[in-house]
Scaffold this motif. Sequence first.
Motif, PDB file in Angstrom:
ATOM      1  N   VAL A  39      32.989  40.275  30.713  1.00 48.42           N
ATOM      2  CA  VAL A  39      33.993  39.922  31.720  1.00 48.42           C
ATOM      3  C   VAL A  39      35.052  41.013  31.795  1.00 48.42           C
ATOM      4  O   VAL A  39      35.770  41.266  30.825  1.00 48.42           O
ATOM      5  N   LEU A  40      35.157  41.644  32.968  1.00 48.39           N
ATOM      6  CA  LEU A  40      36.100  42.743  33.166  1.00 48.39           C
ATOM      7  C   LEU A  40      37.411  42.235  33.754  1.00 48.39           C
ATOM      8  O   LEU A  40      37.418  41.495  34.745  1.00 48.39           O
ATOM      9  N   THR A  41      38.515  42.600  33.119  1.00 51.41           N
ATOM     10  CA  THR A  41      39.837  42.323  33.688  1.00 51.41           C
ATOM     11  C   THR A  41      40.640  43.618  33.674  1.00 51.41           C
ATOM     12  O   THR A  41      40.463  44.463  32.793  1.00 51.41           O
ATOM     13  N   ARG A  42      41.532  43.754  34.670  1.00 47.31           N
ATOM     14  CA  ARG A  42      42.275  45.006  34.807  1.00 47.31           C
ATOM     15  C   ARG A  42      43.628  44.742  35.459  1.00 47.31           C
ATOM     16  O   ARG A  42      43.734  43.901  36.366  1.00 47.31           O
ATOM     17  N   GLY A  43      44.658  45.432  34.984  1.00 47.36           N
ATOM     18  CA  GLY A  43      45.979  45.292  35.589  1.00 47.36           C
ATOM     19  C   GLY A  43      46.778  46.580  35.487  1.00 47.36           C
ATOM     20  O   GLY A  43      46.525  47.419  34.609  1.00 47.36           O
ATOM     21  N   LEU A  44      47.750  46.725  36.394  1.00 44.22           N
ATOM     22  CA  LEU A  44      48.614  47.903  36.420  1.00 44.22           C
ATOM     23  C   LEU A  44      49.784  47.696  35.462  1.00 44.22           C
ATOM     24  O   LEU A  44      50.484  46.680  35.532  1.00 44.22           O
ATOM     25  N   THR A 133      50.867  37.141  34.161  1.00 44.91           N
ATOM     26  CA  THR A 133      50.835  38.339  33.299  1.00 44.91           C
ATOM     27  C   THR A 133      52.192  38.990  33.070  1.00 44.91           C
ATOM     28  O   THR A 133      52.265  40.060  32.476  1.00 44.91           O
ATOM     29  N   ALA A 134      53.312  38.344  33.549  1.00 40.77           N
ATOM     30  CA  ALA A 134      54.626  38.975  33.463  1.00 40.77           C
ATOM     31  C   ALA A 134      55.333  38.622  32.162  1.00 40.77           C
ATOM     32  O   ALA A 134      56.297  37.866  32.133  1.00 40.77           O
ATOM     33  N   GLY A 135      54.863  39.202  31.072  1.00 44.35           N
ATOM     34  CA  GLY A 135      55.443  38.965  29.758  1.00 44.35           C
ATOM     35  C   GLY A 135      54.438  39.367  28.695  1.00 44.35           C
ATOM     36  O   GLY A 135      53.228  39.224  28.906  1.00 44.35           O
ATOM     37  N   PRO A 136      54.913  39.874  27.552  1.00 40.52           N
ATOM     38  CA  PRO A 136      53.998  40.400  26.533  1.00 40.52           C
ATOM     39  C   PRO A 136      53.068  39.353  25.919  1.00 40.52           C
ATOM     40  O   PRO A 136      51.941  39.668  25.537  1.00 40.52           O
ATOM     41  N   GLY A 137      53.551  38.091  25.846  1.00 42.45           N
ATOM     42  CA  GLY A 137      52.724  37.044  25.289  1.00 42.45           C
ATOM     43  C   GLY A 137      51.797  36.431  26.331  1.00 42.45           C
ATOM     44  O   GLY A 137      50.875  35.682  25.993  1.00 42.45           O
ATOM     45  N   LEU A 138      52.055  36.736  27.602  1.00 41.23           N
ATOM     46  CA  LEU A 138      51.260  36.186  28.695  1.00 41.23           C
ATOM     47  C   LEU A 138      50.084  37.087  29.043  1.00 41.23           C
ATOM     48  O   LEU A 138      48.956  36.633  29.232  1.00 41.23           O
ATOM     49  N   LEU A 139      50.360  38.409  29.122  1.00 40.94           N
ATOM     50  CA  LEU A 139      49.292  39.312  29.542  1.00 40.94           C
ATOM     51  C   LEU A 139      48.155  39.356  28.515  1.00 40.94           C
ATOM     52  O   LEU A 139      46.994  39.541  28.893  1.00 40.94           O
ATOM     53  N   THR A 140      48.480  39.141  27.238  1.00 44.28           N
ATOM     54  CA  THR A 140      47.412  39.141  26.238  1.00 44.28           C
ATOM     55  C   THR A 140      46.482  37.947  26.446  1.00 44.28           C
ATOM     56  O   THR A 140      45.268  38.085  26.341  1.00 44.28           O
ATOM     57  N   GLN A 141      47.073  36.789  26.784  1.00 43.94           N
ATOM     58  CA  GLN A 141      46.246  35.615  27.092  1.00 43.94           C
ATOM     59  C   GLN A 141      45.350  35.902  28.288  1.00 43.94           C
ATOM     60  O   GLN A 141      44.155  35.626  28.270  1.00 43.94           O
ATOM     61  N   ALA A 142      45.948  36.485  29.333  1.00 48.01           N
ATOM     62  CA  ALA A 142      45.212  36.733  30.571  1.00 48.01           C
ATOM     63  C   ALA A 142      44.067  37.724  30.357  1.00 48.01           C
ATOM     64  O   ALA A 142      43.002  37.596  30.954  1.00 48.01           O
ATOM     65  N   LEU A 143      44.297  38.717  29.486  1.00 54.97           N
ATOM     66  CA  LEU A 143      43.283  39.745  29.260  1.00 54.97           C
ATOM     67  C   LEU A 143      42.334  39.391  28.125  1.00 54.97           C
ATOM     68  O   LEU A 143      41.365  40.111  27.873  1.00 54.97           O
TER      69      LEU A 143
END
Length: 211
Positions: A39-44, A133-143
């Motif tokens: 599963v590929l996920t990607r963000g800026l 994804t707007a937060g350090p603890g959130l983007l890790t969950q999302a990715l």
Amino acid sequence: MGPTSLAQKLPEAFYTRPDVVTIARELLGKHLCTRFDGVLTRGLVVETEAYSGTRDAACHAHLGRRTKRTEIMYHQGGVAYVYLIYGIYSLFNVVTNAEGTADAVLIRAIEPLEGIEEMRLRRNLAKIEPRLTAGPGLLTQALGISTQHTGASLTGSEIWFEDRGLEVPEQDILEGPRVGVAYAGADALLPWRFRLKGSRWVSKANPKYQV
DNA sequence: TCACCGATGGACT
DNA sequence: GTCCATCGGTGAC
């Protein structure tokens, strides 16, 4: 040069450079990618913070502290440092500089670009919004990044950064003090938090720190 | 919109 | 036992 060749995985040489503050600035506008179980996920990357090894009172390696947790910070640049905070959240850092130094860049926020539906499911949200994804603890969950990924190579196949040719002008980078490091005394005032100007995907917590 | 506070576990004293 | 590089729910306004 065709469109697909524009995505260049950042090489180890990007991470082994000595100035962690420069690397934190340059990671803005790069793409953070993960591929777990196909599963590929990607963000800026839109928000980062620099932590400068043993001389930085806000850094986990301050005064040369070495523990099982922080040992990976002393590794040569180009690996992940992921640790658990408040018993709940995994925070993802990029280890930089040479073997024996302990510099790192905390990735604080990304703008989701690919695999967004998978991110939404991982975050258990009903719709797409900054809480994705707007937060350090959130983007890790999302990715899909967790503490088990500490030590992972950033030039491998599960977690990596890409340069897709976006040039970020100096005037589009906002500087400010780092978040949640008041215990660090004078070092808490260092302007080592960087954000992409105008992005709605930067972290929303701690509004008193907004520049 | 804003302030407050609990959750939850590993590192460290 | 205390401290965290955090977040989301709650309740007052």
